[in-house]
Write an enzyme that holds these catalytic residues in place. Structure first.
Site, PDB file in Angstrom:
ATOM      1  N   LYS A 216       0.852  -1.199   0.000  1.00  0.00           N
ATOM      2  CA  LYS A 216       0.000   0.000   0.000  1.00  0.00           C
ATOM      3  C   LYS A 216       0.888   1.250   0.000  1.00  0.00           C
ATOM      4  CE  LYS A 216      -1.851   2.569   3.169  1.00  0.00           C
ATOM      5  NZ  LYS A 216      -1.704   3.876   2.472  1.00  0.00           N
ATOM      6  N   GLY A 268       7.129   4.482   8.122  1.00  0.00           N
ATOM      7  CA  GLY A 268       6.269   5.648   8.339  1.00  0.00           C
ATOM      8  C   GLY A 268       6.572   6.263   9.688  1.00  0.00           C
ATOM      9  N   SER A 269       5.581   6.914  10.250  1.00  0.00           N
ATOM     10  CA  SER A 269       5.821   7.662  11.486  1.00  0.00           C
ATOM     11  C   SER A 269       5.920   6.728  12.693  1.00  0.00           C
ATOM     12  CB  SER A 269       4.681   8.650  11.698  1.00  0.00           C
ATOM     13  OG  SER A 269       3.470   7.936  11.821  1.00  0.00           O
ATOM     14  N   THR A 270       6.588   7.211  13.719  1.00  0.00           N
ATOM     15  CA  THR A 270       6.738   6.426  14.941  1.00  0.00           C
ATOM     16  C   THR A 270       5.376   6.180  15.591  1.00  0.00           C
ATOM     17  OG1 THR A 270       9.007   7.117  15.287  1.00  0.00           O
ATOM     18  CG2 THR A 270       7.787   6.475  17.256  1.00  0.00           C
ATOM     19  N   GLY A 273       3.723   3.408  13.712  1.00  0.00           N
ATOM     20  CA  GLY A 273       4.512   2.195  13.956  1.00  0.00           C
ATOM     21  C   GLY A 273       4.175   1.576  15.301  1.00  0.00           C
ATOM     22  N   GLU A 290      10.379   0.769  10.105  1.00  0.00           N
ATOM     23  CA  GLU A 290      11.345   1.838   9.773  1.00  0.00           C
ATOM     24  C   GLU A 290      10.627   3.140  10.077  1.00  0.00           C
ATOM     25  OE1 GLU A 290      14.393   1.443   8.707  1.00  0.00           O
ATOM     26  OE2 GLU A 290      14.509  -0.487   7.673  1.00  0.00           O
ATOM     27  N   CYS A 324      13.657  10.660   6.630  1.00  0.00           N
ATOM     28  CA  CYS A 324      13.676  10.093   7.992  1.00  0.00           C
ATOM     29  C   CYS A 324      15.039  10.240   8.640  1.00  0.00           C
ATOM     30  CB  CYS A 324      13.283   8.624   7.926  1.00  0.00           C
ATOM     31  SG  CYS A 324      14.232   7.712   6.702  1.00  0.00           S
ATOM     32  N   GLU A 421      10.464  15.422  15.398  1.00  0.00           N
ATOM     33  CA  GLU A 421      10.773  15.326  13.972  1.00  0.00           C
ATOM     34  C   GLU A 421       9.946  16.377  13.231  1.00  0.00           C
ATOM     35  OE1 GLU A 421       9.374  11.815  11.870  1.00  0.00           O
ATOM     36  OE2 GLU A 421      11.324  11.653  10.901  1.00  0.00           O
TER      37      GLU A 421
HETATM   38  P1  NAD Z   1       2.490   7.844   8.375  1.00  0.00           P
HETATM   39  O1  NAD Z   1       2.880   6.946   9.490  1.00  0.00           O
HETATM   40  O2  NAD Z   1       1.430   8.831   8.595  1.00  0.00           O
HETATM   41  O3  NAD Z   1       2.019   6.987   7.116  1.00  0.00           O
HETATM   42  C1  NAD Z   1       2.843   5.990   6.546  1.00  0.00           C
HETATM   43  C2  NAD Z   1       1.967   4.991   5.830  1.00  0.00           C
HETATM   44  O4  NAD Z   1       1.174   4.306   6.794  1.00  0.00           O
HETATM   45  C3  NAD Z   1       0.988   5.592   4.825  1.00  0.00           C
HETATM   46  O5  NAD Z   1       0.907   4.723   3.719  1.00  0.00           O
HETATM   47  C4  NAD Z   1      -0.313   5.614   5.599  1.00  0.00           C
HETATM   48  O6  NAD Z   1      -1.456   5.557   4.784  1.00  0.00           O
HETATM   49  C5  NAD Z   1      -0.192   4.352   6.440  1.00  0.00           C
HETATM   50  N1  NAD Z   1      -0.951   4.358   7.675  1.00  0.00           N
HETATM   51  C6  NAD Z   1      -1.344   5.425   8.416  1.00  0.00           C
HETATM   52  N2  NAD Z   1      -2.002   5.006   9.516  1.00  0.00           N
HETATM   53  C7  NAD Z   1      -2.019   3.644   9.474  1.00  0.00           C
HETATM   54  C8  NAD Z   1      -2.515   2.637  10.341  1.00  0.00           C
HETATM   55  N3  NAD Z   1      -3.144   2.936  11.462  1.00  0.00           N
HETATM   56  N4  NAD Z   1      -2.313   1.334  10.001  1.00  0.00           N
HETATM   57  C9  NAD Z   1      -1.658   1.022   8.875  1.00  0.00           C
HETATM   58  N5  NAD Z   1      -1.179   1.926   8.009  1.00  0.00           N
HETATM   59  C10 NAD Z   1      -1.336   3.235   8.308  1.00  0.00           C
HETATM   60  O7  NAD Z   1       3.856   8.501   7.903  1.00  0.00           O
HETATM   61  P2  NAD Z   1       4.070   9.543   6.723  1.00  0.00           P
HETATM   62  O8  NAD Z   1       3.635  10.865   7.205  1.00  0.00           O
HETATM   63  O9  NAD Z   1       3.502   9.004   5.451  1.00  0.00           O
HETATM   64  O10 NAD Z   1       5.664   9.470   6.548  1.00  0.00           O
HETATM   65  C11 NAD Z   1       6.522  10.225   7.278  1.00  0.00           C
HETATM   66  C12 NAD Z   1       7.151   9.385   8.376  1.00  0.00           C
HETATM   67  O11 NAD Z   1       7.800   8.246   7.812  1.00  0.00           O
HETATM   68  C13 NAD Z   1       8.221  10.154   9.105  1.00  0.00           C
HETATM   69  O12 NAD Z   1       8.079   9.965  10.481  1.00  0.00           O
HETATM   70  C14 NAD Z   1       9.507   9.520   8.585  1.00  0.00           C
HETATM   71  O13 NAD Z   1      10.590   9.657   9.461  1.00  0.00           O
HETATM   72  C15 NAD Z   1       9.108   8.109   8.371  1.00  0.00           C
HETATM   73  N6  NAD Z   1      10.028   7.428   7.439  1.00  0.00           N
HETATM   74  C16 NAD Z   1      10.923   6.522   7.937  1.00  0.00           C
HETATM   75  C17 NAD Z   1      11.828   5.901   7.082  1.00  0.00           C
HETATM   76  C18 NAD Z   1      12.841   4.907   7.613  1.00  0.00           C
HETATM   77  O14 NAD Z   1      13.442   4.212   6.803  1.00  0.00           O
HETATM   78  N7  NAD Z   1      13.035   4.813   8.909  1.00  0.00           N
HETATM   79  C19 NAD Z   1      11.825   6.195   5.727  1.00  0.00           C
HETATM   80  C20 NAD Z   1      10.911   7.126   5.250  1.00  0.00           C
HETATM   81  C21 NAD Z   1      10.008   7.740   6.134  1.00  0.00           C
END
Ligand code: NAD
Length: 511
Positions: A216, A268-270, A273, A290, A324, A421
């Site tokens: 996704k 995605g975000s902490t 996660g 991640e 990130c 962040e």
């Molecule tokens: P986000 O957590 O809001 O969303 C990430 C993904 O998760 C999206 O596809 C979103 O639709 C999905 N999502 C949201 N809520 C969900 C849930 N409850 N269950 C399952 N999926 C869900 O993050 P974002 O705003 O898209 O991305 C930015 C974040 O990603 C930052 O915190 C960044 O540091 C992190 N990031 C980390 C890495 C790494 O390798 N560590 C790489 C890139 C980005």
């Protein structure tokens, strides 16, 4: 050696005519010529691109209408103009995608590694062949400068497929034969900052090890994942091995909870996660996370100043700071703080903000209105908490989402801008006197993804690398990536690794 360098984007004006794929839903939709859209930024670059007005879900090797019958628009954040409508998958769609992936697993997992490798090589070559189109779409949908999509995202995505193709028939050398097996259906969820690159970090190792995938993409940047679906078809990847379901957090949540999924790989975000970790507790599913970061970028007084300035600028302003592992806390040794900051301000004043499709642009658009609001709120908190803000004179376009490059001095470790962040082009700066103080300040964070050190002393690099609690420590460089090098975090930056042999292990059941 395989040449993974992309061809340069030439200003070609004719529009490529292409049939709409016959398999898209029941009613083929006419391809849309981007030239007709009512905006005119560096349009020659878009001549390589054909977007459809509507995209379905890629399930079982074909684009299909969502059972939910619902779509959402994806927009160009530089202009706020819609680019395409993208299906919103509901639970019936996710059910179907997982079922199809499970059925494909029984044959894909038994294919000899050398056969799987052939598909991965094909995909890698197709990414290279379609690199102009992918780079332009990545920039249109995400807002990042075309120079970055063209020279970083797309070539590195191809490299990940080449690298993992090389592993597919050599797994015996790393993991004992007969004592390892693929996991099954893997659910992969990615963010919006490096859409195709994050996809390749996830799909390439999963396929090399014999798993099948339901991925996704993020709701604001789904388009290159959908082009990738077309690349899977072109590569004649067996149906159902890769499935792309588009949608927002709800769709992600359904996918994560699906009983047919054996592993969840999330970037995605902490906050999200942690939520996924809670949901999966006790489920027996494998999980890799991640997550976010707040890297310390440390400059010692013996560092070559001009190079360090370039490194610091790249560390925080690359991809508008939507990174990130961005060097998002600068720690400068007190003895050089004044000359260093003078040079840094001068350099930041020369950054060009504007049309992401212009190859001279350094800072493109912020990915979404929500992200712009988050950045603005944190910057306001920095001012309110007493930090000193510097922004060079900078014209922001009237439409779209933009934020001027920003530097904060007089920052205390307790300020929100030093702890949270920001994920934008904003750099808080603090100073230190001794190496021990740099380590203590650098590690004073709940994250642990990356760090950077600038010094000419080799012994100091090793001393710092040993003590910085983060998955990556760059020395005299920043934001360098290699598919052979494992990437991942400590503490609230997550667990599991992507890249290298360690990344493969996360997609295997080891007996
Ligand atoms: P986000 O957590 O809001 O969303 C990430 C993904 O998760 C999206 O596809 C979103 O639709 C999905 N999502 C949201 N809520 C969900 C849930 N409850 N269950 C399952 N999926 C869900 O993050 P974002 O705003 O898209 O991305 C930015 C974040 O990603 C930052 O915190 C960044 O540091 C992190 N990031 C980390 C890495 C790494 O390798 N560590 C790489 C890139 C980005």
């Amino acid at each position: 050696m395989v040449d993974t360098s992309p061809p340069t984007i030439s200003p070609r004006r004719e529009v490529i005519k292409q049939e709409a794929p016959a398999v898209f839903g029941e009613e083929p939709v006419e391809p849309m010529e981007l030239d007709r859209l009512p905006y005119a930024p560096a349009l020659e670059a878009t001549d390589h691109v054909q977007l459809q007005q509507r995209y379905g879900l890629f399930i079982g090797g074909a684009f299909t209408k969502p059972k939910s019958n619902s779509y959402r628009s994806t927009i160009n954040p530089a202009t706020e103009e819609p680019l395409a409508e993208v299906a919103e998958a509901g639970s019936l769609d996710v059910d179907r995608a997982v079922a199809v992936a499970a059925s494909a697993f029984s044959t894909w997992s038994r294919l000899p590694g050398a056969h799987r490798a052939r598909y991965l090589f094909r995909i890698a070559r197709l990414i290279q062949e379609r690199s102009k189109e992918l780079a332009v779409v990545e920039t249109l949908d995400g807002g990042k400068p075309i120079r970055e999509s063209r020279d970083f995202d797309i070539p590195l995505a191809a490299q990940h497929f080449f690298y993992h193709a090389g592993w597919a028939d050599k797994l015996d050398f790393a993991f004992p034969k007969g004592r390892r097996g693929p996991l099954g259906v893997v659910a992969q969820i990615i963010p919006w900052n490096f859409p195709l690159l994050m996809l390749s970090w996830k799909i390439a190792p999963a396929l090399a090890t014999g798993n099948t995938v339901v991925l996704k993409p993020a709701e604001t940047t789904p388009l290159t994942a959908l082009l990738f679906a077309d690349i899977c078809r072109q590569a004649e990847l067996p149906d159902g091995v890769v499935n792309i379901v588009t949608g927002g957090p709800k769709c992600g949540s359904i996918l994560v909870r699906h009983p047919g999924v054996r592993k969840v790989a999330f970037t995605g975000s902490t906050a999200v996660g942690k939520e996924i970790q809670r949901v999966l507790a006790g489920s027996g599913k494998h999980l890799s996370l991640e997550l976010g970061g707040k890297a310390a970028h440390v400059v010692f007084d013996d560092a070559p100043l001009d190079q360090a300035v370039e490194g610091v600028v790249n560390g925080i302003f690359f991809n508008q700071g939507h990174v990130c592992c961005a060097g998002s806390r600068l720690l400068v040794q007190e003895s050089i703080a004044e000359p260093f900051m003078r040079r840094l301000r001068r350099r930041v004043g020369r950054l060009r903000l504007g049309d992401p499709l212009d190859k001279n642009t350094d800072i493109g658009a912020i990915n979404s209105r929500e992200q712009l609001q988050r950045i603005s709120a944190l910057v306001e908190s920095g001012v309110a908490e007493g930090a000193h803000i510097y922004q060079p004179p900078c014209h922001l376009p009237e439409r779209g989402f933009w934020f001027a490059p920003t530097i904060f001095t007089e920052v205390s470790p307790a300020h929100r801008i030093a702890r949270e962040e920001i994920f934008g082009p904003v750099l808080p700066v603090m100073t230190f006197r001794t190496a021990a103080e740099a380590v203590a300040r650098g590690n004073n964070t709940r994250y642990g993804l990356s760090a950077g050190v600038w010094t000419t002393k080799g012994s100091r690099i090793l001393w710092m690398a040993e003590r910085m609690r983060s998955g990556v420590v760059w020395a005299n460089t920043y934001n360098q990536f290699d598919p052979a090098a494992p990437f991942g975090g400590f503490r609230e930056s997550g667990f599991g690794r992507e890249g290298g042999v360690q990344g493969l292990a996360d997609y295997l059941e080891l007996k």
